[in-house]
Design a protein around this motif. Sequence first.
Motif, PDB file in Angstrom:
ATOM      1  N   LYS A 196     -56.227  -8.976  50.221  1.00  0.00           N
ATOM      2  CA  LYS A 196     -56.570  -7.685  49.763  1.00  0.00           C
ATOM      3  C   LYS A 196     -57.404  -6.996  50.732  1.00  0.00           C
ATOM      4  CE  LYS A 196     -55.696  -3.448  46.856  1.00  0.00           C
ATOM      5  NZ  LYS A 196     -55.631  -3.015  45.645  1.00  0.00           N
ATOM      6  N   THR A 197     -58.767  -7.414  50.611  1.00  0.00           N
ATOM      7  CA  THR A 197     -60.232  -6.856  51.669  1.00  0.00           C
ATOM      8  C   THR A 197     -60.143  -6.941  52.709  1.00  0.00           C
ATOM      9  OG1 THR A 197     -61.030  -6.463  49.237  1.00  0.00           O
ATOM     10  CG2 THR A 197     -62.293  -6.543  51.236  1.00  0.00           C
ATOM     11  N   HIS A 198     -60.062  -8.590  53.383  1.00  0.00           N
ATOM     12  CA  HIS A 198     -60.268  -8.481  54.150  1.00  0.00           C
ATOM     13  C   HIS A 198     -59.139  -9.259  55.812  1.00  0.00           C
ATOM     14  CE1 HIS A 198     -64.108  -8.889  53.397  1.00  0.00           C
ATOM     15  NE2 HIS A 198     -64.363  -9.400  52.839  1.00  0.00           N
ATOM     16  N   LEU A 199     -57.332  -9.307  54.911  1.00  0.00           N
ATOM     17  CA  LEU A 199     -56.521  -9.753  55.177  1.00  0.00           C
ATOM     18  C   LEU A 199     -54.947  -9.407  55.135  1.00  0.00           C
ATOM     19  CD1 LEU A 199     -56.927 -13.669  53.892  1.00  0.00           C
ATOM     20  CD2 LEU A 199     -57.237 -12.484  56.583  1.00  0.00           C
ATOM     21  N   ALA A 200     -55.433  -6.945  54.822  1.00  0.00           N
ATOM     22  CA  ALA A 200     -54.732  -6.374  55.033  1.00  0.00           C
ATOM     23  C   ALA A 200     -53.371  -6.208  56.183  1.00  0.00           C
ATOM     24  CB  ALA A 200     -54.964  -5.176  54.257  1.00  0.00           C
ATOM     25  N   ASN A 201     -54.739  -6.537  57.403  1.00  0.00           N
ATOM     26  CA  ASN A 201     -53.299  -6.341  58.470  1.00  0.00           C
ATOM     27  C   ASN A 201     -52.941  -7.696  58.492  1.00  0.00           C
ATOM     28  OD1 ASN A 201     -55.613  -8.298  58.697  1.00  0.00           O
ATOM     29  ND2 ASN A 201     -55.682  -7.805  61.475  1.00  0.00           N
ATOM     30  N   ARG A 202     -53.023  -8.446  57.895  1.00  0.00           N
ATOM     31  CA  ARG A 202     -51.804  -9.727  58.700  1.00  0.00           C
ATOM     32  C   ARG A 202     -50.850  -9.807  57.488  1.00  0.00           C
ATOM     33  NH1 ARG A 202     -55.197 -14.829  60.921  1.00  0.00           N
ATOM     34  NH2 ARG A 202     -56.382 -14.270  62.192  1.00  0.00           N
ATOM     35  N   PHE A 203     -51.758  -9.828  55.895  1.00  0.00           N
ATOM     36  CA  PHE A 203     -49.944  -9.316  54.669  1.00  0.00           C
ATOM     37  C   PHE A 203     -50.623  -7.908  54.248  1.00  0.00           C
ATOM     38  CE2 PHE A 203     -52.791 -13.609  55.222  1.00  0.00           C
ATOM     39  CZ  PHE A 203     -50.656 -14.370  54.943  1.00  0.00           C
ATOM     40  N   ARG A 204     -49.563  -7.010  55.075  1.00  0.00           N
ATOM     41  CA  ARG A 204     -49.403  -5.742  55.002  1.00  0.00           C
ATOM     42  C   ARG A 204     -47.814  -5.107  53.262  1.00  0.00           C
ATOM     43  NH1 ARG A 204     -50.738  -2.896  59.725  1.00  0.00           N
ATOM     44  NH2 ARG A 204     -51.202  -4.588  61.449  1.00  0.00           N
ATOM     45  N   ASN A 205     -47.566  -6.396  52.616  1.00  0.00           N
ATOM     46  CA  ASN A 205     -46.633  -6.225  51.933  1.00  0.00           C
ATOM     47  C   ASN A 205     -47.289  -6.843  50.770  1.00  0.00           C
ATOM     48  OD1 ASN A 205     -44.679  -4.728  53.349  1.00  0.00           O
ATOM     49  ND2 ASN A 205     -44.205  -7.109  54.210  1.00  0.00           N
ATOM     50  N   LEU A 206     -48.518  -7.191  50.568  1.00  0.00           N
ATOM     51  CA  LEU A 206     -49.132  -7.832  49.329  1.00  0.00           C
ATOM     52  C   LEU A 206     -49.314  -6.989  48.022  1.00  0.00           C
ATOM     53  CD1 LEU A 206     -51.313 -10.524  48.713  1.00  0.00           C
ATOM     54  CD2 LEU A 206     -53.394  -8.679  48.720  1.00  0.00           C
ATOM     55  N   PRO A 207     -48.588  -8.106  47.025  1.00  0.00           N
ATOM     56  CA  PRO A 207     -47.855  -7.215  45.380  1.00  0.00           C
ATOM     57  C   PRO A 207     -49.258  -6.368  44.738  1.00  0.00           C
ATOM     58  CG  PRO A 207     -47.149  -9.423  45.632  1.00  0.00           C
ATOM     59  CD  PRO A 207     -47.967  -9.227  46.781  1.00  0.00           C
ATOM     60  N   SER A 208     -48.756  -5.984  44.000  1.00  0.00           N
ATOM     61  CA  SER A 208     -50.169  -6.340  42.787  1.00  0.00           C
ATOM     62  C   SER A 208     -50.664  -7.094  42.036  1.00  0.00           C
ATOM     63  CB  SER A 208     -49.692  -5.256  41.688  1.00  0.00           C
ATOM     64  OG  SER A 208     -48.811  -5.678  41.290  1.00  0.00           O
ATOM     65  N   TYR A 209     -51.423  -7.278  42.294  1.00  0.00           N
ATOM     66  CA  TYR A 209     -51.727  -8.427  41.424  1.00  0.00           C
ATOM     67  C   TYR A 209     -51.659  -9.234  40.349  1.00  0.00           C
ATOM     68  CZ  TYR A 209     -55.598 -11.513  38.299  1.00  0.00           C
ATOM     69  OH  TYR A 209     -55.766 -12.121  38.419  1.00  0.00           O
ATOM     70  N   GLN A 210     -50.976  -8.364  39.662  1.00  0.00           N
ATOM     71  CA  GLN A 210     -50.281  -8.517  38.260  1.00  0.00           C
ATOM     72  C   GLN A 210     -48.640  -9.208  38.873  1.00  0.00           C
ATOM     73  OE1 GLN A 210     -51.114  -5.541  38.831  1.00  0.00           O
ATOM     74  NE2 GLN A 210     -53.029  -5.930  36.245  1.00  0.00           N
ATOM     75  N   ALA A 211     -48.008  -9.244  39.457  1.00  0.00           N
ATOM     76  CA  ALA A 211     -47.002  -9.366  40.369  1.00  0.00           C
ATOM     77  C   ALA A 211     -47.122 -10.664  41.266  1.00  0.00           C
ATOM     78  CB  ALA A 211     -46.432  -8.342  41.326  1.00  0.00           C
ATOM     79  N   PHE A 212     -48.735 -10.842  41.657  1.00  0.00           N
ATOM     80  CA  PHE A 212     -49.196 -11.697  42.714  1.00  0.00           C
ATOM     81  C   PHE A 212     -48.998 -13.116  41.744  1.00  0.00           C
ATOM     82  CE2 PHE A 212     -52.739 -14.105  43.928  1.00  0.00           C
ATOM     83  CZ  PHE A 212     -52.050 -14.818  45.047  1.00  0.00           C
ATOM     84  N   CYS A 213     -49.471 -12.459  40.040  1.00  0.00           N
ATOM     85  CA  CYS A 213     -49.882 -14.171  39.399  1.00  0.00           C
ATOM     86  C   CYS A 213     -48.787 -14.307  39.094  1.00  0.00           C
ATOM     87  CB  CYS A 213     -50.361 -13.326  38.416  1.00  0.00           C
ATOM     88  SG  CYS A 213     -52.688 -13.226  38.699  1.00  0.00           S
ATOM     89  N   ARG A 214     -47.977 -13.841  38.954  1.00  0.00           N
ATOM     90  CA  ARG A 214     -46.041 -13.814  38.149  1.00  0.00           C
ATOM     91  C   ARG A 214     -45.380 -14.580  38.965  1.00  0.00           C
ATOM     92  NH1 ARG A 214     -45.313  -8.837  36.949  1.00  0.00           N
ATOM     93  NH2 ARG A 214     -44.038  -8.754  38.822  1.00  0.00           N
TER      94      ARG A 214
END
Length: 271
Positions: free
Chosen positions: A40-58
């Motif tokens: 989220k901090t360093h690769l946001a330009n490559r992964f623009r649609n990163l979900p919330s942390y809860q959705a990420f783990c689920r």
Amino acid sequence: MQRLSNNNCPKFSDRELITVYLWGLKQQLPTRKAIYNYTKTHLANRFRNLPSYQAFCRRLNRLAGAFRALAEIWAEKAAAQSERSHHFMLDSCPILLAKDSRSNRAKVAGELCTMTRNPIRKQWYYGVKLHIIAMRRPDRLPIPCAMYIGSASLCDLWAAKQMVNDCAPVSNGTMFADRAYIDAKWTEELKLRYNIDLITPRKKLLYEKVPSHDAFSTYVSSMRQPIESLFNWINVKTGIQNASHVRSMQGLLFHVFSALAFACWSLAFNY
């Protein structure tokens, strides 16, 4: 992974999710939280649609089956790239969800986990065991030929029989194992059906004093040493043996299969 819901094409794809997670393990980020925060901090330009942390783990937990398939594919690729060996090794290692005084109160993933005693560490633990049959390679880590997850209290010998009967990963060679796998009937069956010689240390008879310089047992131990190195390497890279953070059956399967997928990926591509 096959999706049958209306949300079958999420903006952040499964391929991106697997890529992010495996890349995080490669960078030795210790937890899912660390992997997510770095992305989220360093690769946001490559992964623009990163979900919330809860959705990420689920969603990671739901991809346990995909990581299992990837582990099989990459293990086969690593084996295909290596010269065929006729020496195999068989062993298991514990995966701990709880230990010592907490082990008799643990209930997570009760469908698979059980409590038993680890005779090497001399401690009780609650969890599962990872069983592996691996192909020996000179001066390199062995390659897994078959992997099996069983309850902690499952007999190592029974798990080995199950692996061989289900997928027959070995044939025409020699397999080295410890005393837990001594069984005359199974040894004969391996020889007749698969042309495999099962080599184990000499079993100590009742009231017999086996000398500490037993040359044959020392030889078997030296031939088994690479699979112990494999377990240690996987644990150092992924922390597979420590599953105290797991809170569900899905989470346990993801914890195990994602670690195995990363290990097989590293072996296949020499990372």
